[in-house]
Design a protein around this motif. Structure first.
Motif, PDB file in Angstrom:
ATOM      1  N   SER A 132       0.827  -1.215   0.000  1.00  0.00           N
ATOM      2  CA  SER A 132       0.000   0.000   0.000  1.00  0.00           C
ATOM      3  C   SER A 132       0.855   1.256   0.000  1.00  0.00           C
ATOM      4  O   SER A 132       0.414   2.310  -0.467  1.00  0.00           O
ATOM      5  CB  SER A 132      -0.927   0.019   1.220  1.00  0.00           C
ATOM      6  N   HIS A 135       3.196   3.607  -3.957  1.00  0.00           N
ATOM      7  CA  HIS A 135       2.206   4.313  -4.782  1.00  0.00           C
ATOM      8  C   HIS A 135       2.519   4.236  -6.276  1.00  0.00           C
ATOM      9  O   HIS A 135       1.611   4.290  -7.107  1.00  0.00           O
ATOM     10  CB  HIS A 135       2.076   5.764  -4.326  1.00  0.00           C
ATOM     11  N   ARG A 136       3.786   4.084  -6.630  1.00  0.00           N
ATOM     12  CA  ARG A 136       4.122   3.935  -8.055  1.00  0.00           C
ATOM     13  C   ARG A 136       3.507   2.647  -8.608  1.00  0.00           C
ATOM     14  O   ARG A 136       2.908   2.656  -9.683  1.00  0.00           O
ATOM     15  CB  ARG A 136       5.645   3.931  -8.255  1.00  0.00           C
ATOM     16  N   THR A 138       0.963   0.742  -7.320  1.00  0.00           N
ATOM     17  CA  THR A 138      -0.501   0.733  -7.305  1.00  0.00           C
ATOM     18  C   THR A 138      -1.034   1.670  -8.390  1.00  0.00           C
ATOM     19  O   THR A 138      -2.069   1.399  -8.998  1.00  0.00           O
ATOM     20  CB  THR A 138      -1.071   1.112  -5.919  1.00  0.00           C
ATOM     21  N   GLY A 139      -0.311   2.733  -8.676  1.00  0.00           N
ATOM     22  CA  GLY A 139      -0.706   3.651  -9.750  1.00  0.00           C
ATOM     23  C   GLY A 139      -0.665   2.988 -11.113  1.00  0.00           C
ATOM     24  O   GLY A 139      -1.547   3.209 -11.952  1.00  0.00           O
TER      25      GLY A 139
END
Length: 185
Positions: A132, A135-136, A138-139
């Motif tokens: 989580s 962020h790279r 999940t993006g």
């Protein structure tokens, strides 16, 4: 296979351990918090062993490893960490050096791998697990139309932190529908 802008997605073998180790050294600090093998590959022998493991998985049709080259230099990679023909599912993973970040290379590499899994291999479900806090990653999953299916709370202890792992997936019909919609734009 071409990723555009002078970038290629290619297989890699154990005989390329020296080049692979140099890449890991350049990427270690940037990708190490999210990619466990970045810590385990520390010398030519461990690099060769890691690459041999994936050569064996490739031969057994249970996984495969690819590198991203930009203008000939190894700058990142993508893989089928798991490839299960019985359940028609697979898991994709990625890594990148900081110098190559922000060019869309990982998004395009994952796009190619999903195409390959769905079109060539008849895979029904492609999964992406990511912290989580990453962020790279999940993006990338979100940009490619993956659905966040859930969070495995504190399931991955890594470098003194218990990471929540997000499970993202895309199903073959969704992938084909997304691609058809993009072809019409």
């Amino acid at each position: 296979m071409s990723l555009g802008d002078g970038a290629e997605l290619q297989p890699i073998g154990p005989w390329q351990s020296e080049e692979f180790l140099a890449h890991v050294e350049r990427a270690r600090e940037y990708a190490g918090p999210w990619v466990p093998f970045m810590v385990g590959v520390t010398d030519r022998e461990s690099a060769r062993s890691f690459l041999q493991n994936f050569a064996d998985r490739q031969a057994a049709d249970t996984g495969s490893l690819y590198v991203i080259r930009h203008d000939g230099t190894l700058v990142g990679g993508a893989l089928f960490r798991v490839f299960d023909t019985r359940t028609e599912s697979c898991e994709v993973g990625v890594r990148l050096e900081p110098a190559a970040a922000g060019r869309g290379l990982i998004t395009r590499a994952v796009d190619h791998l999903v195409d390959r899994a769905v079109d060539e291999r008849g895979t029904h479900r492609v999964e992406r697990l990511a912290s989580s806090a990453d962020h790279r990653s999940t993006g990338v999953a979100e940009r490619l139309g993956f659905t966040r299916g859930g969070v495995l709370r504190e399931s991955f202890p890594w470098q003194g932190i218990r990471h929540d792992m997000e499970v993202w997936s895309v199903l073959a019909p969704e992938w084909r529908e997304r691609r058809a919609a993009m072809d019409h734009h």
